[in-house]
Every structure is written in structure tokens, then in C-alpha cells.
Design an enzyme around this catalytic site. Structure first.
Site, PDB file in Angstrom:
ATOM      1  N   GLY A 133      -3.443  -1.541  20.338  1.00  0.00           N
ATOM      2  CA  GLY A 133      -3.673  -2.968  20.086  1.00  0.00           C
ATOM      3  C   GLY A 133      -4.388  -3.252  18.782  1.00  0.00           C
ATOM      4  O   GLY A 133      -4.494  -2.411  17.892  1.00  0.00           O
ATOM      5  N   HIS A 188      -1.900  -4.902  13.323  1.00  0.00           N
ATOM      6  CA  HIS A 188      -1.852  -5.227  11.897  1.00  0.00           C
ATOM      7  C   HIS A 188      -0.408  -5.012  11.454  1.00  0.00           C
ATOM      8  O   HIS A 188       0.459  -4.675  12.291  1.00  0.00           O
ATOM      9  CB  HIS A 188      -2.842  -4.360  11.111  1.00  0.00           C
ATOM     10  N   HIS A 216       1.528  -1.965  12.719  1.00  0.00           N
ATOM     11  CA  HIS A 216       2.100  -2.044  14.078  1.00  0.00           C
ATOM     12  C   HIS A 216       3.380  -2.876  14.074  1.00  0.00           C
ATOM     13  O   HIS A 216       4.355  -2.535  14.740  1.00  0.00           O
ATOM     14  CB  HIS A 216       1.114  -2.712  15.042  1.00  0.00           C
ATOM     15  N   GLN A 239      -8.929   9.768  24.880  1.00  0.00           N
ATOM     16  CA  GLN A 239      -8.758  10.343  23.542  1.00  0.00           C
ATOM     17  C   GLN A 239      -9.977  10.086  22.647  1.00  0.00           C
ATOM     18  O   GLN A 239      -9.958  10.414  21.469  1.00  0.00           O
ATOM     19  CB  GLN A 239      -7.462   9.864  22.885  1.00  0.00           C
TER      20      GLN A 239
HETATM   21  O1  PAF Z   1      -1.880   5.990  17.607  1.00  0.00           O
HETATM   22  C1  PAF Z   1      -2.402   5.372  18.564  1.00  0.00           C
HETATM   23  O2  PAF Z   1      -2.665   4.175  18.510  1.00  0.00           O
HETATM   24  C2  PAF Z   1      -2.735   6.130  19.831  1.00  0.00           C
HETATM   25  O3  PAF Z   1      -3.191   7.409  19.558  1.00  0.00           O
HETATM   26  C3  PAF Z   1      -1.567   6.172  20.837  1.00  0.00           C
HETATM   27  C4  PAF Z   1      -0.368   6.920  20.282  1.00  0.00           C
HETATM   28  C5  PAF Z   1      -1.157   4.750  21.192  1.00  0.00           C
HETATM   29  C6  PAF Z   1      -2.018   6.883  22.118  1.00  0.00           C
HETATM   30  O4  PAF Z   1      -3.088   6.236  22.714  1.00  0.00           O
END
Ligand code: PAF
Length: 284
Positions: free
Chosen positions: A31, A34, A37, A61
Site C-alpha cells: 500500500g 506511488h 505501484h 517481513q
Molecule cells: O514489495 C513489497 O511491497 C512487499 O515485499 C510484498 C512483495 C508486497 C510482500 O509483502
């Protein structure tokens, strides 16, 4: 555009679309959209009938002391932007939906994950591969789109997909940059105006290494020293790594060639960790 929060509903929608003959793409995101995306969404829309964008700030993560609690969120704006790109579904599961009590499976690509960002962020890529594997299973898209800014992430995901015989095409979108060269990132929103200027040292470093390569410099110790000199002159910039490595294995190299990629991670203002990368020879 539909908003779906439940993984079961997401799967049911995707199966229904596929049985009606529609092809699907998944764009996984955390999310705070920008232009980078939006470019991934457009690439997906060019390729398939229906685009699913997942928006999930994946807690597993992030390591202890990282920015999970500060990670920027603006779901209302994201919803509007996704709608403007013709996205069919914005999939926004909750943490409990993705990691219900008892969840314990980890997907790991250990060798590719230990280099570059993996060395500074232990466990990060296990979190990425686990969530991406789950998202790919939930949606089962024909293709999924990732940005090349996270070059290592892309390599790790491609490896996972190949190793696990996952029937999905992984597409890579080139880095989208601001006019002055800064690679677009949700984390750029943490930068104050002075830090925003300091952050340009990442793209400047890549440009400098490229120009040295063009004049025949192949020794990576020399290239790294030159880049280090650029960054050291920037107040508040701290190098986490500068690496010259093989694009496939991610192993560092002593001498560069046409398969060499450069990547670096730098913290700006002691808090904002930014990454960037580039090929020394422009592809094409
Ligand atoms: O690149 C990201 O925004 C994240 O690492 C992803 C691939 C959505 C996994 O959470």
C-alpha cells in the site's frame, strides 16, 4: 472495483472469473501507492483481463526495531488510486486472516536470501516468500508483477516459483524514478526536505559507477571505493552495503561484466533505509 478482505472470498472470486475464461494478474503491495505501484498495475492490466491488487503490510517481513508500526498507510487514497487504474479487486486481508492462530509454515529460499538486504535484515525474505506464496495460492493468477527496485526480492520470488513448480509467470517492471533520479518508494514519505536531497546520493552513485564502467573500470573494489566517497560526503547518510554482483546468483564479483548488477542500501538521517540498484550496462 471490489474490495475483498476474506481470503476465502478472494479465492472464490478468482475461480469464478477463471471459469468464465478471464485471465488474472496479481500485484502484491504493502500500500501507500506511488507512481511505481501504479506502473505495476498498468503493466498487469496490459497483460490480462482482470487485475487483483493485494494491500497487506506483512508483519513477518519486518524485524525487531524496523518500521512496521510506522509504515505509512492511507487505505482510502489507495482505494481511489487503484480504482483509477481499472483494478478489478483490491484485496485487503487482516493480519488475523493471513496468520490465524496456529500458523507456522515458513517458505524459505535460503541461499539467495542471505546476500545484500538479507544480511542486514535476517528473516526478511522468509517473510516475503511466505506471504507471496500465500497470496499466489489464494488468487492463483496467470501472472504476478513486481518492481525491480527490490531486485533481490524479485530474484528470490522467481526462485521460489521455479522450485515449487508454481504455475504463474513473474513479470518485472523497471524502477520508476522521480524526475531527479530518486527511486520511488513508500519510505520516501519519511524524508524531510533536506533528507530528500541527501537521498539522491543513491541514484548518483549508480550513475557514477556506470560512467566509470563506461570508461573501462572493471575492478569492483575501485568502483565501491568511488561510490563510498560520494556517499561519505553526504551528511546523515550511512552505507549499509554497496555490492556488485551477478544478476542471477547474487554472488558478489571482483570484476564487472555485462551481467553485473550494482545495489546499495543507505540510511538517511539515521532512520530511513533506502535501497536502489542498476545494471552497469543499460539493457537493450
Ligand atoms: O514489495 C513489497 O511491497 C512487499 O515485499 C510484498 C512483495 C508486497 C510482500 O509483502
Amino acid at each position: 472495483m471490489r474490495i475483498i478482505t476474506s481470503p476465502a472470498e478472494m479465492t472464490a472470486w478468482a475461480r469464478e472469473q477463471q471459469s468464465d475464461g478471464h485471465s488474472l494478474a496479481l500485484v502484491p503491495t504493502m500500500g501507500y501507492f506511488h507512481k511505481g505501484h501504479l506502473a505495476l498495475m498498468l503493466m498487469a492490466a496490459d497483460k490480462v483481463d482482470k487485475v487483483v491488487v493485494s494491500l497487506f503490510v506483512n508483519p513477518i517481513q519486518f524485524g525487531p526495531g524496523e518500521d512496521l508500526d510506522q509504515y505509512p498507510v492511507d487505505p482510502a487514497r489507495d482505494e481511489e488510486l487503484a480504482r483509477s487504474q481499472g483494478v478489478s479487486v483490491l484485496f485487503m486481508p487482516t493480519r488475523e486472516d493471513m496468520y490465524p492462530p496456529g500458523f507456522q509454515t515458513v517458505v524459505s529460499v535460503p541461499e539467495l536470501s542471505r546476500h545484500l538486504c538479507g544480511a542486514d535484515r535476517p528473516g526478511h525474505f522468509n517473510g516475503v516468500t511466505t506471504v507471496v506464496c500465500k497470496l499466489l495460492h489464494i488468487v492463483r493468477p496467470d501472472c504476478a508483477v513486481f518492481g525491480e527496485k527490490d531486485f533481490q526480492q524479485l530474484a528470490v520470488i522467481r526462485r521460489m516459483v521455479a522450485d515449487l513448480n508454481m504455475d504463474v509467470e513473474i513479470l518485472a517492471h523497471p524502477i520508476v524514478r522521480e524526475p531527479d533520479g530518486l527511486a520511488m518508494s513508500s519510505r520516501n514519505s519519511y524524508l524531510g526536505s533536506e533528507e530528500r536531497q541527501q537521498a539522491l546520493c543513491l541514484s548518483r552513485s549508480i550513475a557514477h559507477a556506470r560512467s566509470l564502467y563506461a570508461t573501462g573500470v572493471r575492478d569492483t573494489t575501485r568502483l565501491a571505493e568511488e561510490v563510498r566517497d560520494i556517499i561519505k560526503k553526504v551528511t546523515g547518510a550511512h552505507i549499509q552495503y554497496i555490492s556488485f554482483f551477478n544478476r542471477t546468483t547474487l554472488e558478489s564479483v571482483n570484476q564487472t561484466d555485462e551481467n553485473t548488477q550494482m545495489a546499495l542500501a543507505v540510511t538517511i538521517g539515521g532512520r530511513v533505509r533506502l535501497i536502489d540498484n542498476g545494471r552497469l550496462v543499460e539493457a537493450g
